[in-house]
Design an enzyme around this catalytic site. Structure first.
Site, PDB file in Angstrom:
ATOM      1  N   GLU A  90      -2.553   0.202  -4.468  1.00 12.74           N
ATOM      2  CA  GLU A  90      -2.467  -1.057  -3.727  1.00 12.74           C
ATOM      3  C   GLU A  90      -2.290  -2.230  -4.689  1.00 12.74           C
ATOM      4  O   GLU A  90      -2.880  -2.251  -5.776  1.00 12.74           O
ATOM      5  CB  GLU A  90      -3.720  -1.295  -2.874  1.00 12.74           C
ATOM      6  N   ASP A 126       0.862  -1.183   0.000  1.00 11.99           N
ATOM      7  CA  ASP A 126       0.000   0.000   0.000  1.00 11.99           C
ATOM      8  C   ASP A 126       0.899   1.232   0.000  1.00 11.99           C
ATOM      9  O   ASP A 126       1.663   1.453   0.944  1.00 11.99           O
ATOM     10  CB  ASP A 126      -0.888  -0.035   1.252  1.00 11.99           C
TER      11      ASP A 126
END
Length: 415
Positions: A110, A13
């Protein structure tokens, strides 16, 4: 159902992706509190994304600019540059892919990877390799947090625990105890409404939740998602089901000087052409058009059934029909802040069912050939060279290529 005996997944992330990309690209912004906004010189808007420096003052994503400036007087407002984020995303994927294969890109900031047996032995070293490569070949101002766990769901949760620029590793023998201190909003699949429902069932923390049986979770969620979540939280290898494409659409916040019905229609028209182009490229037809307009206080919407079409002429004709109806119900002087279009009720191209009563096959085929010829020319020259009707994008460009956390824009979104 298989329960892994070691870590098998990595979830990455990026930290404050949009703001950090701006800081990497523009040295003057580095180390300063910045907020990404839709337009330049507009005070009545919101901060789409904030840098880590701004977040230290309490600035949050999707915060009103006035509130953000009040708690952070030195906040620098930076107009969004979506094509820069798209190019940064693609560059980052290439660098990470040079370290290990990417299994799935979940959003613009992500992604997740499967680990082979060598990578499972030393996750700290693997994390350091990824971060070092990003720092060297993209830039040190773009950082990421990485989670390792037996499955993707747990790896995603782990990656949130040590932001920014952290690495968290959860082995099977850490479960489920490592989850006990976490609040519900750290768990994907538990939103505010579900948290209230859990409270109504006497479940107030993660320890209460993890003591439940799978069937009890299914009952509370009222579908199989609850049971799947139970297995994911207990470390089982849960694979997400294949999702079917449901729609193609675009939405756009209008610049302050274009918030009229006339301008909103012009932008809706261009958004619809872009959505139809994407739909044709993917090999679908639509049988429903949905249109919505949003003011400061009220929203209006309508829809029109389509005879399973993909060409520009058909969808633009339907848009005019819907727009005439909207004009009858919307206040005359409404300021349209946002407009959106959606093509839904999709059919795969080779499964199209003709309407025998309508008998429009000859016309549809001619219009489809024309639309595809236009698509081919525009793709060849990488711009909207040929269009049906006027094509005057609003200030700031990025029509259909705005910031999006869920869909990664492609180059065609910026034509």
């Amino acid at each position: 159902m298989r329960k892994p005996e070691t870590i098998e997944r990595l979830y990455l992330d990026f930290d404050g992706f949009f703001a950090s990309v701006e800081q990497q690209a523009r040295p003057a912004l580095r180390g300063k509190p910045i907020g990404i906004v839709p337009f330049e010189g507009v005070k009545t808007t919101c901060v789409i994304a904030a840098s880590s420096e701004a977040k230290q003052f309490g600035v949050k994503n999707v915060m009103n600019v006035a509130d953000a400036k009040r708690i952070c007087p030195g906040l620098i407002l930076v107009p969004q540059t979506p094509d820069l984020y798209r190019r940064a995303h693609n560059t980052l994927l290439a660098e990470i892919g040079a370290v290990l294969p990417i299994d799935a890109v979940k959003s613009i900031d992500e992604l997740t990877c499967r680990l082979d047996r060598h990578q499972r032995l030393d996750p700290e070293r693997l994390s350091a390799q990824i971060k070092d490569r990003i720092s060297r070949y993209v830039g040190p101002y773009i950082t990421c947090s990485i989670g390792f766990a037996p499955n993707r769901h747990l790896a995603k949760i782990a990656g949130k625990q040590d932001k920014p620029n952290g690495t968290t590793i959860w082995h099977p023998n850490d479960l489920p105890n490592v989850l006990h201190p976490l609040p519900f909003d750290d768990i994907p699949g538990i939103g505010s409404r579900m948290e209230r429902r859990l409270g109504a069932n006497g479940i107030f923390n993660m320890e209460d939740l993890l003591r439940l049986e799978p069937k009890h979770m299914r009952k509370i969620w009222r579908n199989v998602s609850g049971e799947r979540l139970w297995y994911a939280l207990h470390g089982y290898d849960i694979q997400a089901g294949k999702s079917e494409r449901g729609m193609f659409g675009h939405g756009r916040v209008l610049p302050p000087d274009m918030r009229s019905m006339v301008n909103a229609f012009s932008i809706a028209r261009m958004l619809l052409v872009k959505a139809a182009r994407r739909m044709r490229t993917a090999g679908y037809y639509a049988s429903r058009l949905m249109v919505w307009c949003q003011g400061f206080e009220h929203s209006f919407g309508d829809q029109q059934k389509l005879p399973i079409v993909s060409d520009d002429h058909a969808v633009l004709t339907a848009l005019r029909t819907v727009w005439l109806r909207l004009e009858l119900i919307m206040p005359k002087h409404l300021k349209v802040v946002r407009v959106g279009v959606t093509l839904g009720d999709l059919s795969i191209a080779d499964q199209r069912q003709l309407d025998m009563l309508l008998d429009d096959d000859v016309e549809r085929r001619n219009e489809e050939r024309l639309s595809k010829a236009i698509d081919h020319l525009n793709r060849k020259y990488s711009k909207s060279l040929v269009t049906r009707g006027p094509w005057i994008p609003p200030k700031g460009g990025h029509l259909g290529g705005k910031i999006s956390y869920t869909r990664i824009p492609n180059s065609e979104d910026f034509w």
